[in-house]
Design an enzyme around this catalytic site. Structure first.
Site, PDB file in Angstrom:
ATOM      1  N   ASN A  78      90.911  -0.615   8.624  1.00  0.00           N
ATOM      2  CA  ASN A  78      90.112  -0.836   9.730  1.00  0.00           C
ATOM      3  C   ASN A  78      90.495  -1.879  10.845  1.00  0.00           C
ATOM      4  OD1 ASN A  78      88.406  -0.268   6.715  1.00  0.00           O
ATOM      5  ND2 ASN A  78      87.759   1.114   8.342  1.00  0.00           N
ATOM      6  N   ILE A  85      89.488  -4.890  15.192  1.00  0.00           N
ATOM      7  CA  ILE A  85      88.679  -4.696  13.894  1.00  0.00           C
ATOM      8  C   ILE A  85      87.615  -3.543  14.090  1.00  0.00           C
ATOM      9  CG2 ILE A  85      87.404  -5.590  11.997  1.00  0.00           C
ATOM     10  CD1 ILE A  85      88.655  -8.482  13.238  1.00  0.00           C
ATOM     11  N   CYS A  86      87.744  -2.399  13.172  1.00  0.00           N
ATOM     12  CA  CYS A  86      86.696  -1.504  13.255  1.00  0.00           C
ATOM     13  C   CYS A  86      85.428  -1.887  12.446  1.00  0.00           C
ATOM     14  CB  CYS A  86      87.087  -0.065  12.981  1.00  0.00           C
ATOM     15  SG  CYS A  86      85.994   0.948  13.053  1.00  0.00           S
ATOM     16  N   LEU A  87      84.452  -2.506  13.037  1.00  0.00           N
ATOM     17  CA  LEU A  87      83.242  -3.100  11.785  1.00  0.00           C
ATOM     18  C   LEU A  87      82.042  -2.961  12.979  1.00  0.00           C
ATOM     19  CD1 LEU A  87      82.582  -4.514   9.147  1.00  0.00           C
ATOM     20  CD2 LEU A  87      83.068  -6.573  10.377  1.00  0.00           C
TER      21      LEU A  87
END
Length: 153
Positions: A78, A85-87
């Site tokens: 992620n 950041i993939c969040l």
């Protein structure tokens, strides 16, 4: 003005009562430019690693989420090679889950949690994600190697 007073309050809390394994500070007296360090969690491939992050707080904060990225390379499904950041809590709705009631401490804790529990179903790095899903041993080996190479002091 709201941004300044809120940031001062948040930084003061982060200094006096930081979440375990997380430190955050202002970078060179620039109010919206912060740095943070997250220690890799025990029993994760990032254990004993120290990961540096850059936090850029927008003018519209808290109505817009801060932009956070890893400065330390990390092998994670992620988090991409640029440190993005993939969040969901780092993005505005409808795609994201950012709310003004969240704060920088919460975001850093969420990132720390993501490090311990990757989400291979919402990857930024497809190859690392499939490795995580289908060859966990290799993923753990690679993540440990990267941690030793880039995040050891």
């Amino acid at each position: 003005m709201q941004r300044a007073s809120r940031l001062k309050r948040e930084l003061s809390i982060l200094t006096t009562e930081p979440p375990p394994g997380i430190t955050c500070w202002q970078n060179e007296n620039q109010l919206g430019d912060l740095r943070a360090q997250i220690l890799g969690g025990a029993d994760t491939p990032y254990e004993k690693g120290i990961f540096n992050l850059e936090i850029v707080v927008p003018e519209r904060y808290p109505f817009e989420p801060p932009k956070i990225r890893f400065l330390t390379p990390i092998y994670h499904p992620n988090i991409d090679s640029a440190g993005r950041i993939c969040l969901d809590v780092l993005k505005l709705p409808p795609k994201g889950a950012w709310r003004p009631s969240l704060n920088i401490s919460t975001l850093l804790t969420s990132i720390q949690l993501l490090m311990a529990e990757p989400n291979p179903d919402d990857p930024l790095m497809a190859d690392i994600s499939s490795e995580y899903k289908y060859n966990k041993q290799l993923f753990l080996l690679n993540a440990k190697e990267w941690t030793e190479k880039y995040a050891s002091q």
